[in-house]
Design a protein around this motif. Structure first.
Motif, PDB file in Angstrom:
ATOM      1  N   PHE A   1       0.778  -1.168  -0.092  1.00 35.87           N
ATOM      2  CA  PHE A   1      -0.121   0.137  -0.017  1.00 35.87           C
ATOM      3  C   PHE A   1       0.835   1.198  -0.100  1.00 35.87           C
ATOM      4  O   PHE A   1       0.642   2.273  -0.782  1.00 35.87           O
ATOM      5  CB  PHE A   1      -0.837  -0.016   1.108  1.00 35.87           C
ATOM      6  N   GLY A   2       2.058   1.175   0.775  1.00 35.55           N
ATOM      7  CA  GLY A   2       2.712   2.595   1.012  1.00 35.55           C
ATOM      8  C   GLY A   2       3.583   2.682  -0.266  1.00 35.55           C
ATOM      9  O   GLY A   2       3.638   3.745  -0.780  1.00 35.55           O
ATOM     10  N   PHE A   3       4.409   1.660  -0.932  1.00 35.53           N
ATOM     11  CA  PHE A   3       5.201   1.882  -2.069  1.00 35.53           C
ATOM     12  C   PHE A   3       4.409   2.110  -3.252  1.00 35.53           C
ATOM     13  O   PHE A   3       4.681   3.194  -3.996  1.00 35.53           O
ATOM     14  CB  PHE A   3       5.770   0.516  -2.343  1.00 35.53           C
ATOM     15  N   SER A   4       3.050   1.561  -3.266  1.00 33.04           N
ATOM     16  CA  SER A   4       2.196   2.092  -4.457  1.00 33.04           C
ATOM     17  C   SER A   4       1.862   3.466  -4.713  1.00 33.04           C
ATOM     18  O   SER A   4       1.578   3.772  -5.718  1.00 33.04           O
ATOM     19  CB  SER A   4       1.212   1.068  -4.538  1.00 33.04           C
ATOM     20  N   ARG A   5       1.793   4.030  -3.378  1.00 33.70           N
ATOM     21  CA  ARG A   5       1.309   5.346  -3.354  1.00 33.70           C
ATOM     22  C   ARG A   5       2.566   6.308  -3.245  1.00 33.70           C
ATOM     23  O   ARG A   5       2.287   7.637  -3.135  1.00 33.70           O
ATOM     24  CB  ARG A   5       0.488   5.706  -2.286  1.00 33.70           C
ATOM     25  N   SER A   6       3.402   6.016  -3.255  1.00 34.68           N
ATOM     26  CA  SER A   6       4.950   6.947  -2.924  1.00 34.68           C
ATOM     27  C   SER A   6       6.033   6.848  -3.883  1.00 34.68           C
ATOM     28  O   SER A   6       6.587   7.726  -4.290  1.00 34.68           O
ATOM     29  CB  SER A   6       5.641   6.575  -1.582  1.00 34.68           C
ATOM     30  N   SER A   7       6.342   5.557  -4.622  1.00 30.69           N
ATOM     31  CA  SER A   7       7.551   5.561  -5.328  1.00 30.69           C
ATOM     32  C   SER A   7       7.258   4.359  -6.342  1.00 30.69           C
ATOM     33  O   SER A   7       7.287   3.186  -5.994  1.00 30.69           O
ATOM     34  CB  SER A   7       8.662   5.146  -4.509  1.00 30.69           C
ATOM     35  N   LYS A   8       7.225   4.433  -7.632  1.00 31.08           N
ATOM     36  CA  LYS A   8       6.971   3.523  -8.497  1.00 31.08           C
ATOM     37  C   LYS A   8       8.204   2.727  -8.484  1.00 31.08           C
ATOM     38  O   LYS A   8       8.167   1.372  -8.973  1.00 31.08           O
ATOM     39  CB  LYS A   8       6.832   4.257  -9.862  1.00 31.08           C
ATOM     40  N   LYS A   9       9.492   3.180  -8.688  1.00 27.98           N
ATOM     41  CA  LYS A   9      10.534   2.447  -8.556  1.00 27.98           C
ATOM     42  C   LYS A   9      10.781   1.426  -7.114  1.00 27.98           C
ATOM     43  O   LYS A   9      10.835   0.249  -7.550  1.00 27.98           O
ATOM     44  CB  LYS A   9      11.811   3.173  -8.248  1.00 27.98           C
ATOM     45  N   LEU A  10      10.250   1.789  -6.362  1.00 31.53           N
ATOM     46  CA  LEU A  10      10.182   0.959  -5.044  1.00 31.53           C
ATOM     47  C   LEU A  10       9.164  -0.100  -5.225  1.00 31.53           C
ATOM     48  O   LEU A  10       9.381  -1.393  -4.860  1.00 31.53           O
ATOM     49  CB  LEU A  10      10.124   1.464  -3.730  1.00 31.53           C
ATOM     50  N   ASN A  11       8.072   0.280  -5.623  1.00 31.44           N
ATOM     51  CA  ASN A  11       6.692  -0.544  -5.853  1.00 31.44           C
ATOM     52  C   ASN A  11       7.227  -1.693  -6.766  1.00 31.44           C
ATOM     53  O   ASN A  11       6.831  -2.923  -6.660  1.00 31.44           O
ATOM     54  CB  ASN A  11       5.597   0.278  -6.399  1.00 31.44           C
ATOM     55  N   ASP A  12       7.727  -1.173  -7.855  1.00 31.40           N
ATOM     56  CA  ASP A  12       8.225  -2.408  -9.025  1.00 31.40           C
ATOM     57  C   ASP A  12       9.204  -3.237  -8.306  1.00 31.40           C
ATOM     58  O   ASP A  12       8.980  -4.594  -8.757  1.00 31.40           O
ATOM     59  CB  ASP A  12       8.858  -1.691 -10.153  1.00 31.40           C
TER      60      ASP A  12
END
Length: 251
Positions: free
Chosen positions: A161-172
């Motif tokens: 939830f947090g990564f998807s709303r803050s950083s595309k690189k971290l989410n990927d």
């Protein structure tokens, strides 16, 4: 006497430039707040530097420019505006005020200053907040994947939830980790879990509740509550969550 027909008035038509009343009020409130904070900064500058500028004249001029600003709906504050509408002399005076009063406003008017910072940088603050949620969830989820008494599933959901709303690189990056694939990928993508994943989560929940059950030997009614909560979890994972077939790679 002739009967005059009454027709409903469209609020959107009565608002200036087709803006509805809610937007108009928002712009009006923003103008009022900007006037207030600019005047407070000028007063603070005047106290520390008496008689160096005509403070009343500068406040009147600043209010006039704020009233005539056409970008109030989309812009934050004058310091972030690309169009500098102040006259050269007034612009230099307001810069002196900002340089002096800016760092001191937090001590004299903390609530107003924090509100100003939130309006001007709320996107950055939200991104930092979601990044923190993501890293907290990732760390606790990693620990939970190792220790049987700490559930990894909810913390990894928090990380996603947090990564998807803050950083595309971290989410990927997170979506490619084994932590994600082995624990919450099926749930996020198909709203279901394999039998093995259900067993892992239920085993962790059962161990945590068993620990609480043993610690509550002197509170029998709390033990019964834990039993019913545990039964609720079992029923939810058994009937409320779709069971996905086990991939061939896991066989």
């Amino acid at each position: 006497m002739k009967n005059q027909s009454t027709q409903p008035v469209n609020k959107l038509q009565t608002a200036p430039n087709g803006i509805d009343e809610k937007k108009t009020k928002k712009i009006k409130d923003r103008r009022a707040f900007e006037k207030k904070i600019v005047c407070e900064m000028i007063d603070l500058y005047e106290k520390g530097n008496p008689n160096t500028i005509n403070s009343e004249e500068l406040k009147t001029y600043a209010r006039l420019r704020i009233d005539k600003c056409p970008f109030m709906e989309s812009k934050t504050f004058c310091s972030a505006c690309k169009v500098h509408c102040y006259q050269a002399q007034k612009r230099e005076e307001i810069r002196q005020v900002m340089r002096y009063s800016g760092p001191r406003m937090l001590f004299h008017h903390p609530v107003m200053t924090l509100n100003h910072l939130w309006i001007e940088h709320h996107d950055l603050f939200k991104r930092i907040f979601y990044l923190l949620l993501g890293f907290i969830g990732l760390i606790l989820g990693f620990i939970g994947a190792i220790l049987p008494l700490l559930p990894a599933f909810p913390f990894l959901l928090l990380a996603a939830f947090g990564f998807s709303r803050s950083s595309k690189k971290l989410n990927d990056w997170f979506l490619q980790t084994n932590l994600y694939k082995n624990n919450i990928k099926d749930w996020r993508e198909q709203r279901g879990m394999t039998t093995a994943a259900k067993r892992r989560v239920l085993t962790t929940i059962s161990l945590v509740m068993l620990f609480g059950f043993l610690m509550m030997s002197k509170v029998p009614w709390a033990r019964w509550i834990l039993v019913f909560v545990w039964l609720g979890h079992v029923a939810y994972f058994r009937y409320g969550i779709k069971t996905l077939p086990t991939p061939s790679a896991e066989l």
